[in-house]
Structures are given as structure tokens and as C-alpha cells.
Design a protein around this motif. Structure first.
Motif, short mmCIF file in Angstrom:
data_model
loop_
_atom_site.label_atom_id
_atom_site.label_comp_id
_atom_site.label_asym_id
_atom_site.label_seq_id
_atom_site.Cartn_x
_atom_site.Cartn_y
_atom_site.Cartn_z
N GLY A 14 0.82 -1.21 0.00
CA GLY A 14 0.00 0.00 0.00
C GLY A 14 0.85 1.25 0.00
N ASP A 15 1.98 1.22 0.71
CA ASP A 15 2.90 2.38 0.71
C ASP A 15 3.41 2.66 -0.69
OD1 ASP A 15 3.11 3.53 3.28
OD2 ASP A 15 4.17 1.76 3.99
N ALA A 16 3.78 1.61 -1.40
CA ALA A 16 4.28 1.79 -2.77
C ALA A 16 3.19 2.36 -3.67
CB ALA A 16 4.78 0.46 -3.32
N LEU A 17 1.96 1.90 -3.49
CA LEU A 17 0.84 2.43 -4.28
C LEU A 17 0.63 3.90 -3.98
CD1 LEU A 17 -1.66 2.05 -6.12
CD2 LEU A 17 -2.92 1.34 -4.06
N LYS A 18 0.64 4.24 -2.71
CA LYS A 18 0.45 5.64 -2.30
C LYS A 18 1.53 6.54 -2.90
CE LYS A 18 0.55 8.50 1.89
NZ LYS A 18 1.89 9.08 1.74
N SER A 19 2.79 6.13 -2.79
CA SER A 19 3.90 6.93 -3.31
C SER A 19 3.82 7.08 -4.83
CB SER A 19 5.24 6.30 -2.93
OG SER A 19 5.39 6.26 -1.54
N PHE A 20 3.47 5.98 -5.50
CA PHE A 20 3.38 6.00 -6.97
C PHE A 20 2.33 7.01 -7.42
CE2 PHE A 20 1.72 4.53 -11.04
CZ PHE A 20 2.87 4.26 -11.76
N LEU A 21 1.16 6.98 -6.80
CA LEU A 21 0.08 7.88 -7.20
C LEU A 21 0.39 9.33 -6.84
CD1 LEU A 21 -3.04 5.73 -6.23
CD2 LEU A 21 -2.21 6.26 -8.54
N GLU A 22 1.04 9.54 -5.70
CA GLU A 22 1.36 10.91 -5.28
C GLU A 22 2.36 11.57 -6.23
OE1 GLU A 22 0.74 11.07 -0.45
OE2 GLU A 22 2.63 10.30 -1.22
N ASN A 23 3.18 10.77 -6.89
CA ASN A 23 4.19 11.33 -7.79
C ASN A 23 3.69 11.51 -9.22
OD1 ASN A 23 6.28 11.57 -5.87
ND2 ASN A 23 6.73 9.38 -6.03
N LEU A 24 2.44 11.15 -9.48
CA LEU A 24 1.89 11.32 -10.82
C LEU A 24 1.33 12.73 -10.99
CD1 LEU A 24 -0.13 8.01 -11.41
CD2 LEU A 24 2.09 8.63 -12.38
N PRO A 25 1.44 13.31 -12.19
CA PRO A 25 0.79 14.60 -12.46
C PRO A 25 -0.73 14.46 -12.32
CG PRO A 25 2.35 14.02 -14.21
CD PRO A 25 2.19 12.80 -13.35
N LEU A 26 -1.38 15.57 -11.98
CA LEU A 26 -2.82 15.54 -11.75
C LEU A 26 -3.57 15.05 -12.99
CD1 LEU A 26 -5.25 16.10 -10.00
CD2 LEU A 26 -5.17 18.51 -10.74
N GLU A 27 -3.15 15.49 -14.17
CA GLU A 27 -3.84 15.08 -15.39
C GLU A 27 -3.75 13.58 -15.62
OE1 GLU A 27 -5.88 16.72 -17.40
OE2 GLU A 27 -5.69 18.33 -15.93
N GLU A 28 -2.60 12.99 -15.28
CA GLU A 28 -2.43 11.55 -15.44
C GLU A 28 -3.33 10.80 -14.44
OE1 GLU A 28 -0.97 7.79 -16.70
OE2 GLU A 28 -1.19 9.77 -17.62
N LYS A 29 -3.43 11.32 -13.22
CA LYS A 29 -4.30 10.68 -12.24
C LYS A 29 -5.76 10.74 -12.68
CE LYS A 29 -2.53 12.78 -8.48
NZ LYS A 29 -2.28 13.08 -7.06
N ARG A 30 -6.14 11.87 -13.26
CA ARG A 30 -7.52 11.99 -13.76
C ARG A 30 -7.77 11.01 -14.90
NH1 ARG A 30 -7.83 18.64 -13.71
NH2 ARG A 30 -8.38 18.84 -11.50
N ARG A 31 -6.78 10.82 -15.76
CA ARG A 31 -6.92 9.88 -16.86
C ARG A 31 -7.09 8.46 -16.33
NH1 ARG A 31 -4.43 6.17 -19.55
NH2 ARG A 31 -2.57 6.26 -18.23
N LEU A 32 -6.28 8.11 -15.32
CA LEU A 32 -6.39 6.78 -14.73
C LEU A 32 -7.72 6.58 -14.03
CD1 LEU A 32 -2.79 6.44 -13.23
CD2 LEU A 32 -3.74 5.09 -15.11
N ALA A 33 -8.18 7.64 -13.35
CA ALA A 33 -9.44 7.55 -12.60
C ALA A 33 -10.62 7.33 -13.53
CB ALA A 33 -9.65 8.82 -11.78
N ALA A 34 -10.49 7.82 -14.76
CA ALA A 34 -11.58 7.65 -15.73
C ALA A 34 -11.56 6.28 -16.39
CB ALA A 34 -11.48 8.74 -16.80
N GLY A 35 -10.49 5.50 -16.12
CA GLY A 35 -10.37 4.21 -16.77
C GLY A 35 -10.01 3.09 -15.83
N GLU A 36 -8.74 2.66 -15.87
CA GLU A 36 -8.33 1.46 -15.17
C GLU A 36 -8.20 1.60 -13.66
OE1 GLU A 36 -3.98 0.55 -15.46
OE2 GLU A 36 -4.03 2.08 -17.02
N ALA A 37 -8.07 2.82 -13.13
CA ALA A 37 -7.86 3.01 -11.70
C ALA A 37 -8.79 4.08 -11.15
CB ALA A 37 -6.39 3.39 -11.42
N PRO A 38 -10.05 3.75 -10.90
CA PRO A 38 -11.02 4.73 -10.41
C PRO A 38 -10.62 5.38 -9.10
CG PRO A 38 -12.09 2.64 -10.95
CD PRO A 38 -10.63 2.42 -11.06
N PHE A 39 -9.72 4.73 -8.36
CA PHE A 39 -9.29 5.23 -7.06
C PHE A 39 -8.15 6.25 -7.16
CE2 PHE A 39 -7.28 1.26 -8.27
CZ PHE A 39 -5.94 1.60 -8.25
#
Length: 373
Positions: free
Chosen positions: A287-312
Motif C-alpha cells: 500500500g505504501d508503494a501504491l500511495k507513493s506511486f500515485l502521489e508522484n503522478l501529475p494531476l492530469e495523469e491521475k484523472r486519466r487513470l481515474a476515468a479508466g483502469e484506476a477509479p481510485f
């Protein structure tokens, strides 16, 4: 709760609420070292990808023996240590990372110009590390309110009060009650909601009123839906069944509440599956690795993931960490089977078979009593 009232040079901050543990440690660090401390007056020690190990504890002790480079005081911060849970029982001969000898070293007097902050979840207050720190300094416990336990609302209010005190803002009594209603026992949401309310009120000089809370903080779901989330994630069948029985016993519409829990279970396991797939694709092992990975992503990339493979992806970082860890308590096959069990239970309820309460209990008994992974 702080154990000891004397002026301390040694602080241990632990419990099971990692968000508040870190917030307390960070606030204490800046209290001792200043808002913008000089690099020569602080020593921040952080785990890397290798995780907890004896070397980190040795770094703390070594730093304690070295006087401040430029004079004055030095603040040492062992940050987010995940190894405290390995503190062995008194009769155990095993001590993987040397916590017992570390605790013994901390029992010695600490120089007047040295301050030490040890931060990390999982410390057992009956074992060596907690006892040493309580005897030679202060221990701050940050524990999450337990759903269903008498007094959990008061615990949640104390958690809210800690955050408002740090941010220098006040809440009216009614606003505090409304915020507890909105957040339940999810302490991870407190800081974000308080920041949002401060902006809404126009600064910290105005007390937050109940109207603002009701306007900005709608409930995140009824209590029954989130109350059993943690014990289900931790595969704790006795605690889950006990909570279900207690919660349903005080509901006027117990059947409707049980049906809501079944739908919540389905959402929970769908989230676990999407997390496991995402973690596997990105070679994330915790879970720590997941948290760190997502925190280091640009906001636009997180939004793209949230709209598809990673809603979280755009969700709360700490919630993702906890759920990521919980998803690892199940094999992929078990996660799929769990969703099938919930689906079958809902079909039985909707077709007029068993009651929702019976189907919920049967589903939990089928899903949970397996060995944790």
C-alpha cells in the motif's frame, strides 16, 4: 494522549492511525526545529525501498552522539518507520532489527541540545520501546475511533480538535457534531475537510458554523457501509460479525441496512480487484508503494487513470494505502469469488429468498475465514 508531563528530549508517536501519527510528528518537528530549519540543525532519517532495518536505528543513535554542527540544538526525526511492529516480546530471543538494544540505548540520559522524534505505527505499549520512551520522554498515542465502541464519537471529536488546534481555527459545538456525522470515524478526511471549511469561511479568524459543515461536507455514506470495511479488509470474521450484529440491532430497517452492507461489500471487493491489477502492472508490492506511486503522478495523469483502469487514482492517498494493503490479504481468485458470493446473495435477496441479514452473514462466513496473505 501524551504520557508524561515533563519537558522531553525524546518523543515516540505511535498507534494505529498513521495519518494522525505523521501529522503529530510533523507538527512537533516544526515546533522543535522551526518552520524553516537549517540543514545543520536537523537530521531526518527515512526508510528507503529496503524497508525497516537495524541500520536506521543505528543512524538515530549515531546522530544522538554527534553535537549540533553549528551549535544550538539539533532535532532528529526518524520518519514513518514501519519496523516498530517488530518489537519482540520480553521472552523472545529473536530481535530482527535490534529494537530491544535500541530501546535500552534510549533509556540513557539524552544531551540537553538533542531532541529525538520517533514516528511509526504499531508500537506495543507493553514492550521495550514504549516503556523506554515513556520513562525517558513522552509517548503520544494516535488511535483510530472504533466503530460500534461506546464513546467513538467523543474519540472522533478529539481527533477533529487536534487538527483544528494545529490549523488555528475553531468549530462550534453543532459544527463539530455535524462533522462527525459526515465523516464517521474516517480520520483521513479530517484535514482536507477542515481546509475546505477554512477557505469557505474566508480564513481562520472566523469560527466554522454548522451551516458551513452541512453545505460543504455531505455524509460519505451511512455508518453501516463503512463500519465493517476495515475488519473485512483485515479478514477478521469475529469482529465483522460482531459489528454487523450490533449495527443492525439498533436499526429500525435492519433489512435495508443489511442490503446496504451487501452493496458496500461488492464495491469494496471491486476496488480491491482494480487495485491488485494496477499494482501488478506497475510492480507495486505494498500500500505504501501504491500511495507513493500515485502521489508522484501529475494531476492530469491521475484523472486519466481515474476515468479508466484506476477509479481510485484521484482518491485520498491514505485510503488508497490502507485499501492497497488490505487487498493483499486476498488472492486474486479469492477476490473474484468474493464478488460472486456477494452477487449471489443480492440475487437471492432481490428474488424474495432469504432475508438480507441472513444472506449478509452467510456471505461473510464464505468470504472471510481464510488465512491472511
Amino acid at each position: 494522549m501524551v504520557v508524561s508531563s515533563k519537558t522531553a528530549h525524546l518523543y515516540l508517536i505511535s498507534g494505529d492511525d498513521e495519518i494522525r501519527i505523521h501529522a503529530q510528528a510533523e507538527a512537533l518537528f516544526h515546533q522543535l526545529a522551526g518552520e524553516e530549519p537549517d540543514d545543520f540543525s536537523v537530521d531526518v532519517i527515512v526508510e528507503d525501498d529496503r524497508g525497516p532495518r537495524a541500520e536506521l536505528l543505528h543512524q538515530v543513535l549515531s546522530s544522538m552522539r554527534e553535537p549540533p554542527f553549528m551549535g544550538g540544538a539539533k532535532t532528529i526525526w526518524l520518519k514513518q518507520c514501519s519496523g516498530f511492529i517488530q518489537d519482540p516480546p520480553a521472552k523472545s530471543k529473536s530481535d530482527p532489527i535490534g529494537i530491544r538494544s535500541f530501546a535500552e540505548a534510549l533509556s540513557a540520559p539524552i544531551a540537553e541540545d538533542i531532541f529525538v522524534i520517533l514516528e511509526g505505527a504499531g508500537v506495543d505499549e507493553k514492550r521495550a520501546l514504549a516503556k523506554a520512551c515513556a520513562a525517558n520522554g513522552k509517548v503520544i498515542w494516535c488511535r483510530r475511533p472504533v466503530a460500534g465502541r461506546k464513546g467513538w464519537r467523543e474519540e472522533m471529536k478529539r481527533c477533529i480538535a487536534e487538527v483544528t488546534a494545529m490549523k488555528g481555527v475553531t468549530l462550534s459545538y453543532d459544527a463539530q457534531e455535524a462533522l462527525v456525522d459526515a465523516l464517521g470515524r474516517d480520520t483521513s478526511l479530517i484535514a482536507g475537510e477542515i481546509e475546505k471549511l477554512i477557505c469557505y469561511m474566508g480564513g481562520t479568524d472566523k469560527s466554522i458554523d454548522v451551516q458551513a459543515v452541512r453545505e460543504l461536507c455531505p455524509p460519505y455514506g451511512d455508518q453501516e457501509s463503512w463500519a465493517i470495511g476495515d475488519p473485512v479488509g483485515n479478514r477478521d470474521l469475529p469482529q465483522t460479525l460482531s459489528l454487523v450484529e450490533m449495527l443492525l440491532s439498533r436499526e429500525k430497517d435492519s433489512d435495508g441496512a443489511a442490503r446496504g452492507m451487501l452493496y458496500s461489500l461488492g464495491r469494496q471487493f471491486r476496488t480491491y480487484i482494480s487495485m491488485r491489477i494496477f499494482m501488478a502492472r506497475n510492480k507495486l508490492k505494498s500500500g505504501d508503494a501504491l500511495k507513493s506511486f500515485l502521489e508522484n503522478l501529475p494531476l492530469e495523469e491521475k484523472r486519466r487513470l481515474a476515468a479508466g483502469e484506476a477509479p481510485f487514482a484521484t482518491g485520498n492517498a491514505w485510503r488508497n494505502k490502507f485499501q492497497g494493503d488490505q487487498s493483499l490479504n486476498y488472492t486474486p481468485h479469492e477476490l473474484i469469488q468474493a464478488i460472486c458470493v456477494v452477487r449471489d446473495s443480492l440475487m437471492a435477496v432481490n428474488s424474495g429468498g432469504m432475508t438480507a441479514e441472513v444472506e449478509l452473514e452467510n456471505a461473510l462466513i464464505k468470504i472471510l475465514p481464510q488465512r491472511r496473505r
